[in-house]
Design a protein around this motif. Structure first.
Motif, PDB file in Angstrom:
ATOM      1  N   ALA A 144      37.418  44.520  22.482  1.00 46.43           N
ATOM      2  CA  ALA A 144      38.713  45.191  22.619  1.00 46.43           C
ATOM      3  C   ALA A 144      38.509  46.701  22.732  1.00 46.43           C
ATOM      4  O   ALA A 144      39.184  47.365  23.527  1.00 46.43           O
ATOM      5  N   TRP A 145      37.576  47.262  21.958  1.00 43.51           N
ATOM      6  CA  TRP A 145      37.271  48.690  22.043  1.00 43.51           C
ATOM      7  C   TRP A 145      36.728  49.033  23.427  1.00 43.51           C
ATOM      8  O   TRP A 145      37.107  50.047  24.024  1.00 43.51           O
TER       9      TRP A 145
ATOM     10  N   GLN B 287      35.107  40.246  18.923  1.00 44.70           N
ATOM     11  CA  GLN B 287      36.456  40.427  19.468  1.00 44.70           C
ATOM     12  C   GLN B 287      36.892  41.881  19.374  1.00 44.70           C
ATOM     13  O   GLN B 287      37.412  42.452  20.341  1.00 44.70           O
ATOM     14  N   GLU B 288      36.676  42.507  18.197  1.00 42.39           N
ATOM     15  CA  GLU B 288      37.030  43.916  18.046  1.00 42.39           C
ATOM     16  C   GLU B 288      36.167  44.804  18.932  1.00 42.39           C
ATOM     17  O   GLU B 288      36.644  45.794  19.500  1.00 42.39           O
ATOM     18  N   GLU B 289      34.914  44.466  19.067  1.00 44.79           N
ATOM     19  CA  GLU B 289      34.017  45.275  19.900  1.00 44.79           C
ATOM     20  C   GLU B 289      34.429  45.218  21.362  1.00 44.79           C
ATOM     21  O   GLU B 289      34.474  46.248  22.046  1.00 44.79           O
TER      22      GLU B 289
ATOM     23  N   TRP C  64      33.871  47.572  14.201  1.00 43.91           N
ATOM     24  CA  TRP C  64      33.701  46.377  15.049  1.00 43.91           C
ATOM     25  C   TRP C  64      33.086  45.252  14.215  1.00 43.91           C
ATOM     26  O   TRP C  64      31.916  44.878  14.406  1.00 43.91           O
TER      27      TRP C  64
END
Length: 222
Positions: free
Chosen positions: A64-65, A60-62, A56
């Motif tokens: 999305a997860w 944004q990636e966090e 992450w």
């Protein structure tokens, strides 16, 4: 995590009573309780996995997860804090530095011991024994989930597939039963083994008569 989120990807506060079925995705705002539950889970995961920044690197990636995790929780029925805590206990034993995928974490939440069930290996051995034709009418099942997993596989398939394929099939069906349990479904009970018929009265006279008959067949005298 402020702002609209897709309703198909969230379960309010991870509680069954808060989950609402929607005919089509709608834009909703995640409530404070859900945000608090997610923030707590992420804090706990980051405390376990020192390499979380590799997975992450940005918010944004966090996020999305988290969305993928919530979607998987909805699909699998992982909506209770007890199951989430069980997943975290497994995470605490994980030696990797980076966090699991959402699907992997949910699978930890649905482990057999989270429901007081036998392990996959133990359940498979029971299923193989109980689906053998010689066990017809005598099989004893430790839990309805094991029985229904065997039924879903098919008795004949379990007995004829090579172990690797049979075990894989059983594991899939066993997981389906645990998902049903997580969603609050009550599994129909497994059939009870028939009790052996009681023999006639056991008395010394009966025993002596049977012994005399056996000796007569063998041509011996009493």
């Amino acid at each position: 995590m402020n702002g609209p989120r897709n309703a198909a990807l969230v379960a309010a506060n991870l509680k069954p009573q808060a989950m609402q079925a929607t005919p089509a995705p709608q834009q909703v705002v995640v409530d404070d309780a859900t945000q608090a539950a997610l923030a707590d889970l992420m804090r706990r995961l980051k405390g376990v996995y020192t390499g979380w920044r590799q997975v992450w690197p940005t918010e944004q990636e966090e996020f999305a997860w988290q969305d993928e995790l919530l979607a998987e929780c909805i699909r699998s029925g992982v909506l209770s804090q007890g199951l989430i805590d069980h997943g975290m206990r497994t995470a605490g034993r994980d030696r990797r530095p980076w966090p699991p995928t959402p699907g992997e974490f949910v699978s930890w939440c649905l482990a057999p011991d989270a429901f007081g069930l036998p392990s996959e290996d133990a359940a498979y051995r029971v299923a193989m024994r109980n689906t053998h034709p010689a066990q017809a009418g005598m099989a004893r099942w430790p839990h309805a989930a094991v029985y229904h997993a065997a039924v879903a596989c098919g008795y004949l398939a379990l007995q004829n597939l090579e172990r690797k394929l049979g075990f894989k099939l059983f594991v899939e069906k066993y997981l389906e039963q645990r998902r049903r349990m997580a969603r609050g479904e009550e599994l129909p009970p497994a059939p009870s083994a028939a009790l052996p018929e009681r023999a006639g009265p056991c008395t010394p006279e009966v025993g002596r008569a049977a012994l005399a008959g056996l000796r007569a067949k063998l041509g011996r005298r009493a």
